[in-house]
Motif scaffolding. Structure first.
Motif, PDB file in Angstrom:
ATOM      1  N   UNK A 105     -12.332  13.162  31.789  1.00  0.00           N
ATOM      2  CA  UNK A 105     -10.939  12.837  31.458  1.00  0.00           C
ATOM      3  C   UNK A 105     -10.718  11.324  31.457  1.00  0.00           C
ATOM      4  N   UNK A 106      -9.890  10.869  30.573  1.00  0.00           N
ATOM      5  CA  UNK A 106      -9.406   9.495  30.636  1.00  0.00           C
ATOM      6  C   UNK A 106      -7.978   9.545  31.146  1.00  0.00           C
ATOM      7  N   UNK A 107      -7.711   8.818  32.235  1.00  0.00           N
ATOM      8  CA  UNK A 107      -6.331   8.709  32.731  1.00  0.00           C
ATOM      9  C   UNK A 107      -5.881   7.304  32.344  1.00  0.00           C
ATOM     10  N   UNK A 108      -5.049   7.232  31.323  1.00  0.00           N
ATOM     11  CA  UNK A 108      -4.759   5.948  30.689  1.00  0.00           C
ATOM     12  C   UNK A 108      -3.278   5.608  30.793  1.00  0.00           C
ATOM     13  N   UNK A 109      -2.999   4.334  30.726  1.00  0.00           N
ATOM     14  CA  UNK A 109      -1.600   3.911  30.781  1.00  0.00           C
ATOM     15  C   UNK A 109      -1.530   2.446  31.140  1.00  0.00           C
ATOM     16  N   UNK A 164     -11.306   4.764  39.627  1.00  0.00           N
ATOM     17  CA  UNK A 164     -10.087   4.003  39.306  1.00  0.00           C
ATOM     18  C   UNK A 164     -10.487   2.556  39.021  1.00  0.00           C
ATOM     19  N   UNK A 165     -10.901   2.305  37.805  1.00  0.00           N
ATOM     20  CA  UNK A 165     -11.312   0.970  37.350  1.00  0.00           C
ATOM     21  C   UNK A 165     -12.254   0.244  38.291  1.00  0.00           C
ATOM     22  N   UNK A 166     -13.248   0.909  38.869  1.00  0.00           N
ATOM     23  CA  UNK A 166     -14.104   0.176  39.794  1.00  0.00           C
ATOM     24  C   UNK A 166     -15.022  -0.760  39.043  1.00  0.00           C
ATOM     25  N   UNK A 167     -15.106  -0.588  37.722  1.00  0.00           N
ATOM     26  CA  UNK A 167     -16.065  -1.352  36.932  1.00  0.00           C
ATOM     27  C   UNK A 167     -15.448  -2.619  36.368  1.00  0.00           C
ATOM     28  N   UNK A 168     -14.224  -2.948  36.816  1.00  0.00           N
ATOM     29  CA  UNK A 168     -13.565  -4.161  36.308  1.00  0.00           C
ATOM     30  C   UNK A 168     -14.363  -5.427  36.603  1.00  0.00           C
ATOM     31  N   UNK A 169     -15.017  -5.449  37.749  1.00  0.00           N
ATOM     32  CA  UNK A 169     -15.774  -6.653  38.108  1.00  0.00           C
ATOM     33  C   UNK A 169     -17.128  -6.736  37.429  1.00  0.00           C
ATOM     34  N   UNK A 170     -17.520  -5.671  36.731  1.00  0.00           N
ATOM     35  CA  UNK A 170     -18.849  -5.648  36.114  1.00  0.00           C
ATOM     36  C   UNK A 170     -18.856  -6.403  34.790  1.00  0.00           C
ATOM     37  N   UNK A 171     -19.974  -7.042  34.492  1.00  0.00           N
ATOM     38  CA  UNK A 171     -20.084  -7.688  33.180  1.00  0.00           C
ATOM     39  C   UNK A 171     -20.351  -6.613  32.115  1.00  0.00           C
ATOM     40  N   UNK A 172     -20.354  -7.026  30.855  1.00  0.00           N
ATOM     41  CA  UNK A 172     -20.439  -6.052  29.757  1.00  0.00           C
ATOM     42  C   UNK A 172     -21.742  -5.242  29.814  1.00  0.00           C
ATOM     43  N   UNK A 173     -22.838  -5.908  30.193  1.00  0.00           N
ATOM     44  CA  UNK A 173     -24.130  -5.206  30.256  1.00  0.00           C
ATOM     45  C   UNK A 173     -24.093  -4.142  31.350  1.00  0.00           C
ATOM     46  N   UNK A 228     -10.098   6.046  35.040  1.00  0.00           N
ATOM     47  CA  UNK A 228      -8.893   5.293  34.720  1.00  0.00           C
ATOM     48  C   UNK A 228      -9.351   3.921  34.245  1.00  0.00           C
ATOM     49  N   UNK A 229      -8.876   3.513  33.105  1.00  0.00           N
ATOM     50  CA  UNK A 229      -9.347   2.225  32.583  1.00  0.00           C
ATOM     51  C   UNK A 229      -8.375   1.622  31.569  1.00  0.00           C
ATOM     52  N   UNK A 230      -8.469   0.296  31.463  1.00  0.00           N
ATOM     53  CA  UNK A 230      -7.736  -0.381  30.383  1.00  0.00           C
ATOM     54  C   UNK A 230      -8.669  -0.656  29.208  1.00  0.00           C
ATOM     55  N   UNK A 231      -9.972  -0.457  29.437  1.00  0.00           N
ATOM     56  CA  UNK A 231     -10.961  -0.753  28.385  1.00  0.00           C
ATOM     57  C   UNK A 231     -11.170   0.515  27.549  1.00  0.00           C
ATOM     58  N   UNK A 236     -13.996   0.964  24.968  1.00  0.00           N
ATOM     59  CA  UNK A 236     -15.330   1.092  25.555  1.00  0.00           C
ATOM     60  C   UNK A 236     -15.654   2.516  25.991  1.00  0.00           C
ATOM     61  N   UNK A 237     -14.634   3.218  26.512  1.00  0.00           N
ATOM     62  CA  UNK A 237     -14.927   4.550  27.064  1.00  0.00           C
ATOM     63  C   UNK A 237     -14.556   5.677  26.097  1.00  0.00           C
ATOM     64  N   UNK A 238     -13.975   5.312  24.953  1.00  0.00           N
ATOM     65  CA  UNK A 238     -13.418   6.336  24.051  1.00  0.00           C
ATOM     66  C   UNK A 238     -14.418   7.454  23.753  1.00  0.00           C
TER      67      UNK A 238
END
Ligand SMILES: Nc1ncnc2c1ncn2[C@@H]1O[C@H](COP(=O)(O)OP(=O)(O)OP(=O)(O)O)[C@@H](O)[C@H]1O
Length: 309
Positions: free
Chosen positions: A50-54, A171-180, A203-206, A209-211
């Motif tokens: 699931x994507x929880x978006x907003x 819940x966006x834990x990957x925000x600190x990760x670089x693109x790779x 949950x993500x704003x990207x 990327x996850x679509x």
């Protein structure tokens, strides 16, 4: 003799055959006089991503906290594996909640955090955790407080993946990760999910990327659920049309126009439609174009439309 059911056997098989592992019904959450959530209802089915978006402040973290027993709703009903999650150790053993703001006791080293996770999570896969450590190049002996922001995010991602919890929320834990590293996370998640299906909420704003990972999308805005749909169904229904203004508007009249721009005699609109071949043909005949809207475009248009007074 009664045999006790394991948590993961407890699901709500609805008449439609849906295998629901968690649900919210008419959930509200109030902080003082502020309504963070109102009338939130949705189901999470077994073995789906699931994507929880907003937008910021929409209520995503609040929803995840309630589902994982870290918060409690003001009203409404929350069920996870057949029971109330709050202070329910039996349910929470089957749930992994990884968030960006996760803090760890200062003195712990990476290896201590992982061994604690291994003790707490029933399905912990040590070999998988080691593989991920290598992928993300995390030093086992380093104190967590000395890790860089991206390394801390990687630690959360490793715990979330290697836990293999039947209900896993990121819940966006990957925000600190670089693109790779983010791509590594998506690849590992997808490959492991194929072998060990489970219910995952991202949950993500990207969104772009996850679509491709998402099977179902729940969009929240100002504490309410705006969209709760199968991702493929959403992609089929939402289109971006361009062309002569009259043709675009005629097409838009057959659905819900989420957004419209015009420049001179031309217009561009994002439209939710139930596809009609004749309408499409008329637009193309008038010199227009029609393309599927990206999930990101759809979410942006849906949420900004809702926010416009
Ligand atoms: N403890 C609290 N006390 C008061 N208000 C709160 C509290 N926790 C959250 N809120 C408010 O509830 C709303 C929803 O917050 P929440 O963290 O769930 O949003 P979000 O969708 O996760 O946002 P983001 O994408 O920015 O992380 C926000 O307006 C927030 O300020």
């Amino acid at each position: 003799m009664t045999r006790s059911l394991t948590v993961t056997q407890i699901t709500d098989r609805s008449p439609t055959g849906r295998d629901v592992v968690a649900s919210m019904r008419d959930v509200a959450k109030r902080y003082g006089d502020f309504d963070a959530l109102a009338d939130v209802s949705f189901d999470l089915e077994r073995d789906k991503i699931y994507g929880l978006l907003g937008r910021n402040g929409a209520g995503k973290t609040t929803i995840m906290s309630i589902l994982t027993g870290q918060g409690v709703q003001t009203s409404g009903e929350v069920t996870v594996f057949g029971a109330t999650p709050f202070e329910n150790a039996r349910v929470l053993r089957e749930v992994s909640f990884i968030k960006e703001s996760q803090t760890y006791p200062d003195d712990l080293r990476v290896k201590h955090v992982l061994s604690t996770a291994g003790h707490l999570m029933e399905r912990w896969d040590r070999d998988f955790a080691e593989l991920l450590l290598d992928d993300f190049q995390l030093p086992l002996g380093r104190r967590v407080k000395k890790l860089s922001r991206g390394m801390k995010s990687a630690l959360g991602v490793i715990i979330g993946l290697a836990s293999r919890a039947p209900l896993t929320l990121f819940d966006e834990p990957y925000l600190g990760l670089d693109a790779v590293a983010r791509q590594m996370f998506y690849d590992r998640l997808l490959a492991d999910y194929a072998e060990h299906p489970r219910t995952v909420v991202l949950s993500t704003h990207l969104i772009d990327e996850v679509a491709n990972l998402l099977e179902h999308v729940i969009v929240v805005e100002r504490g309410r659920v705006l969209l709760d749909d199968d991702a493929d169904e959403l992609r089929r229904r939402a289109v971006v049309v361009t062309g002569p203004t009259a043709a675009v508007d005629a097409f838009g009249a057959k659905g819900t126009v989420l957004h419209r721009d015009s420049l001179g005699s031309q217009a561009r609109a994002t439209v939710q439609v139930t596809a009609d071949v004749a309408d499409r043909a008329r637009l193309l005949d008038a010199g227009g174009t029609i393309e599927p809207a990206s999930l990101q475009e759809l979410v942006i248009r849906t949420t900004t439309q809702e926010s416009t007074p």
